[in-house]
Design a protein around this motif. Structure first.
Motif, PDB file in Angstrom:
ATOM      1  N   ALA A  53       0.793  -1.376  -0.074  1.00 56.75           N
ATOM      2  CA  ALA A  53      -0.124   0.069   0.021  1.00 56.75           C
ATOM      3  C   ALA A  53       0.676   1.376  -0.048  1.00 56.75           C
ATOM      4  N   TRP A  54       1.839   1.480   0.726  1.00 57.72           N
ATOM      5  CA  TRP A  54       2.355   2.443   0.643  1.00 57.72           C
ATOM      6  C   TRP A  54       3.725   2.931  -0.109  1.00 57.72           C
ATOM      7  N   CYS A  55       4.025   1.461  -0.198  1.00 55.19           N
ATOM      8  CA  CYS A  55       5.364   1.939  -1.531  1.00 55.19           C
ATOM      9  C   CYS A  55       4.241   2.346  -2.772  1.00 55.19           C
ATOM     10  N   SER A  56       3.423   1.782  -3.445  1.00 60.24           N
ATOM     11  CA  SER A  56       2.682   2.307  -3.602  1.00 60.24           C
ATOM     12  C   SER A  56       2.029   3.808  -4.134  1.00 60.24           C
ATOM     13  N   ASP A  57       1.088   3.885  -2.758  1.00 63.73           N
ATOM     14  CA  ASP A  57       1.583   5.857  -2.348  1.00 63.73           C
ATOM     15  C   ASP A  57       1.957   6.676  -2.555  1.00 63.73           C
ATOM     16  N   THR A  58       3.249   5.741  -2.681  1.00 64.41           N
ATOM     17  CA  THR A  58       4.335   6.883  -2.499  1.00 64.41           C
ATOM     18  C   THR A  58       4.841   7.293  -3.711  1.00 64.41           C
ATOM     19  N   MET A  59       4.758   5.763  -4.548  1.00 63.77           N
ATOM     20  CA  MET A  59       5.497   6.553  -5.996  1.00 63.77           C
ATOM     21  C   MET A  59       4.220   6.563  -6.723  1.00 63.77           C
ATOM     22  N   ALA A  60       2.875   6.917  -6.629  1.00 64.03           N
ATOM     23  CA  ALA A  60       2.175   7.468  -7.008  1.00 64.03           C
ATOM     24  C   ALA A  60       2.238   8.745  -7.455  1.00 64.03           C
ATOM     25  N   LEU A  61       2.603   9.132  -6.248  1.00 61.64           N
ATOM     26  CA  LEU A  61       2.561  10.542  -5.519  1.00 61.64           C
ATOM     27  C   LEU A  61       3.788  11.428  -6.263  1.00 61.64           C
ATOM     28  N   VAL A  62       4.551  10.846  -6.798  1.00 62.72           N
ATOM     29  CA  VAL A  62       5.976  11.193  -7.114  1.00 62.72           C
ATOM     30  C   VAL A  62       6.419  11.311  -8.827  1.00 62.72           C
ATOM     31  N   ALA A  63       5.244   9.833  -9.095  1.00 59.70           N
ATOM     32  CA  ALA A  63       5.338   9.880 -10.859  1.00 59.70           C
ATOM     33  C   ALA A  63       4.610  11.192 -11.112  1.00 59.70           C
ATOM     34  N   GLY A  64       3.626  11.238 -10.278  1.00 62.24           N
ATOM     35  CA  GLY A  64       2.060  11.991 -10.537  1.00 62.24           C
ATOM     36  C   GLY A  64       2.714  13.321 -10.461  1.00 62.24           C
ATOM     37  N   MET A  65       3.320  13.541  -9.789  1.00 66.24           N
ATOM     38  CA  MET A  65       3.807  14.955  -9.442  1.00 66.24           C
ATOM     39  C   MET A  65       5.358  14.606 -11.099  1.00 66.24           C
ATOM     40  N   LEU A  66       5.672  14.366 -11.696  1.00 66.38           N
ATOM     41  CA  LEU A  66       6.839  13.771 -12.612  1.00 66.38           C
ATOM     42  C   LEU A  66       6.174  14.193 -13.711  1.00 66.38           C
TER      43      LEU A  66
ATOM     44  N   GLY B 143       2.423  13.578 -13.865  1.00 65.12           N
ATOM     45  CA  GLY B 143       1.522  13.439 -14.267  1.00 65.12           C
ATOM     46  C   GLY B 143       0.621  14.361 -15.262  1.00 65.12           C
ATOM     47  N   LYS B 144       0.188  13.983 -16.102  1.00 69.73           N
ATOM     48  CA  LYS B 144      -0.992  14.473 -17.302  1.00 69.73           C
ATOM     49  C   LYS B 144      -2.999  14.392 -17.828  1.00 69.73           C
ATOM     50  N   HIS B 145      -2.888  13.158 -17.488  1.00 68.06           N
ATOM     51  CA  HIS B 145      -3.991  12.804 -17.705  1.00 68.06           C
ATOM     52  C   HIS B 145      -5.174  12.202 -16.769  1.00 68.06           C
ATOM     53  N   LYS B 146      -5.539  12.972 -16.389  1.00 67.40           N
ATOM     54  CA  LYS B 146      -6.566  12.653 -14.818  1.00 67.40           C
ATOM     55  C   LYS B 146      -7.167  11.644 -15.179  1.00 67.40           C
ATOM     56  N   LEU B 147      -7.596  10.572 -13.498  1.00 67.96           N
ATOM     57  CA  LEU B 147      -7.604   9.303 -13.425  1.00 67.96           C
ATOM     58  C   LEU B 147      -9.299   9.346 -13.322  1.00 67.96           C
ATOM     59  N   ILE B 148      -9.849   9.623 -12.028  1.00 65.19           N
ATOM     60  CA  ILE B 148     -11.014   9.776 -12.041  1.00 65.19           C
ATOM     61  C   ILE B 148     -10.921  11.097 -11.465  1.00 65.19           C
ATOM     62  N   PRO B 149     -11.095  12.220 -11.880  1.00 69.33           N
ATOM     63  CA  PRO B 149     -11.527  13.541 -11.561  1.00 69.33           C
ATOM     64  C   PRO B 149     -12.614  13.905 -11.009  1.00 69.33           C
ATOM     65  N   ALA B 150     -13.660  13.036 -11.186  1.00 69.92           N
ATOM     66  CA  ALA B 150     -14.889  13.747  -9.939  1.00 69.92           C
ATOM     67  C   ALA B 150     -14.997  13.022  -8.301  1.00 69.92           C
ATOM     68  N   VAL B 151     -13.609  11.752  -8.359  1.00 73.00           N
ATOM     69  CA  VAL B 151     -13.663  11.742  -7.473  1.00 73.00           C
ATOM     70  C   VAL B 151     -12.499  11.598  -6.816  1.00 73.00           C
ATOM     71  N   SER B 152     -11.390  12.086  -6.925  1.00 74.12           N
ATOM     72  CA  SER B 152      -9.794  12.890  -6.757  1.00 74.12           C
ATOM     73  C   SER B 152      -9.295  13.653  -7.744  1.00 74.12           C
ATOM     74  N   PRO B 153      -9.252  14.567  -7.463  1.00 75.98           N
ATOM     75  CA  PRO B 153      -8.973  15.615  -8.767  1.00 75.98           C
ATOM     76  C   PRO B 153      -7.528  15.541  -9.290  1.00 75.98           C
ATOM     77  N   LYS B 154      -6.480  15.261  -7.957  1.00 75.00           N
ATOM     78  CA  LYS B 154      -5.579  15.082  -8.246  1.00 75.00           C
ATOM     79  C   LYS B 154      -4.616  13.971  -9.250  1.00 75.00           C
ATOM     80  N   LYS B 155      -5.400  12.666  -8.952  1.00 81.27           N
ATOM     81  CA  LYS B 155      -4.701  11.525  -9.264  1.00 81.27           C
ATOM     82  C   LYS B 155      -5.535  11.715 -10.553  1.00 81.27           C
ATOM     83  N   THR B 156      -4.121  11.111 -10.915  1.00 77.55           N
ATOM     84  CA  THR B 156      -3.645  10.898 -12.639  1.00 77.55           C
ATOM     85  C   THR B 156      -3.616   9.441 -13.549  1.00 77.55           C
ATOM     86  N   ILE B 157      -3.586   9.144 -14.498  1.00 81.43           N
ATOM     87  CA  ILE B 157      -3.107   7.872 -15.009  1.00 81.43           C
ATOM     88  C   ILE B 157      -1.263   7.722 -14.753  1.00 81.43           C
ATOM     89  N   GLU B 158      -1.176   8.459 -14.534  1.00 80.87           N
ATOM     90  CA  GLU B 158       0.587   8.268 -14.743  1.00 80.87           C
ATOM     91  C   GLU B 158       0.473   7.395 -13.350  1.00 80.87           C
TER      92      GLU B 158
END
Length: 268
Positions: free
Chosen positions: A141-154, A156-171
């Motif tokens: 869980a936490w390795c996924s959370d950490t790398m998702a945050l890093v990859a999204g910041m570096l 991230g261009k395409h929104k994953l599910i903006p209606a639920v979580s606007p900041k999360k991206t497919i990348e």
């Protein structure tokens, strides 16, 4: 960010102290307390039972669910049965305060969430190498959370599910999958070298992918509830992270997964 990192460091130290240097009863009490707080967040912070006496009944039930299910699965029945009697008695005598949707939400907060989170305890107590295995849901869980945050910041261009979580991206989501896989493989290597396990690396990699996927589902599920009720965080018990449900939203879904995997597969 400093507050978030410091809070996480303190939490990790406390977790290690409770799991590795104290008797199992300490872990049972700690997880039970977290479940009671989670129930209060799910039903109080969201406004479902705010100001109702049943909120505290739900918190008490949530505390005893991990205790009961860790001792023996059979002992969950009396907790569930007593809770059912009390909640419907209250609903019958206070029909304007406890409607059907609140009854259903109460079961989610008082029974379902604590039962899922108490998978951590069942892994710890009921497996011979539980002190090693119990880290698996957190690594995924936490390795996924950490790398998702890093990859999204570096990237991230395409929104994953903006209606639920606007900041999360497919990348970011894909980065989380890779982060979980690498975390699981590293964990397997470390335990094999220092704890004399026999890691099955292919199974660990697959578990990393599935663990990341369900962990992200847990994150999105708890975000969906927050968005529906109009709150930012479930609580403030963990500075920089929010409440118990904010920090353990992914683990809530990964812990039962690894409890099941350890029953039927040989990860380590």
């Amino acid at each position: 960010m400093k507050t978030r990192i410091l809070s996480a460091a303190v939490g990790i130290v406390l977790f290690i102290a409770v799991v590795y240097f104290m008797p199992p009863q300490a872990a049972i009490v700690a997880i039970s307390f977290l479940c009671a707080v989670a129930a209060h967040e799910m039903l109080g912070t969201t406004g479902v039972l705010r100001g109702s006496k049943m909120l505290w009944v739900c918190c008490v039930a949530a505390f005893f669910v991990p205790v009961a299910t860790t001792i023996d699965a059979y002992y969950l029945l009396p907790v569930l049965y007593l809770f059912t009697l009390v909640i419907f008695l209250f609903a019958i005598t206070h029909p304007k305060q406890m409607r059907f949707e609140q009854i259903a939400q109460s079961y989610l907060g008082a029974i379902v969430v604590p039962y899922l989170l108490s998978s951590v305890l069942r892994i710890l107590v009921h497996h011979g190498a539980g002190k090693v295995y119990v880290l698996l849901p957190f690594v995924a869980a936490w390795c996924s959370d950490t790398m998702a945050l890093v990859a999204g910041m570096l990237f991230g261009k395409h929104k994953l599910i903006p209606a639920v979580s606007p900041k999360k991206t497919i990348e970011g989501s894909l980065g989380g999958l890779l982060g979980s896989v690498f975390g699981m493989l590293i964990f397997g290597f470390v335990t094999g070298r220092y704890f004399h396990t026999q890691p099955h690396y292919l199974m660990l990699a697959v578990a990393g992918v599935v663990g990341s996927a369900v962990g992200q589902l847990g994150d999105l599920s708890l975000s969906l509830i927050k968005r529906n009720v109009g709150i930012k965080d479930y609580g403030k018990i963990m500075p920089g992270h929010g409440g118990v449900l904010d920090r353990f939203d992914s683990v809530l879904f990964t812990a039962p997964l690894f409890e099941l995997l350890l029953q039927f597969t040989n990860l380590l």
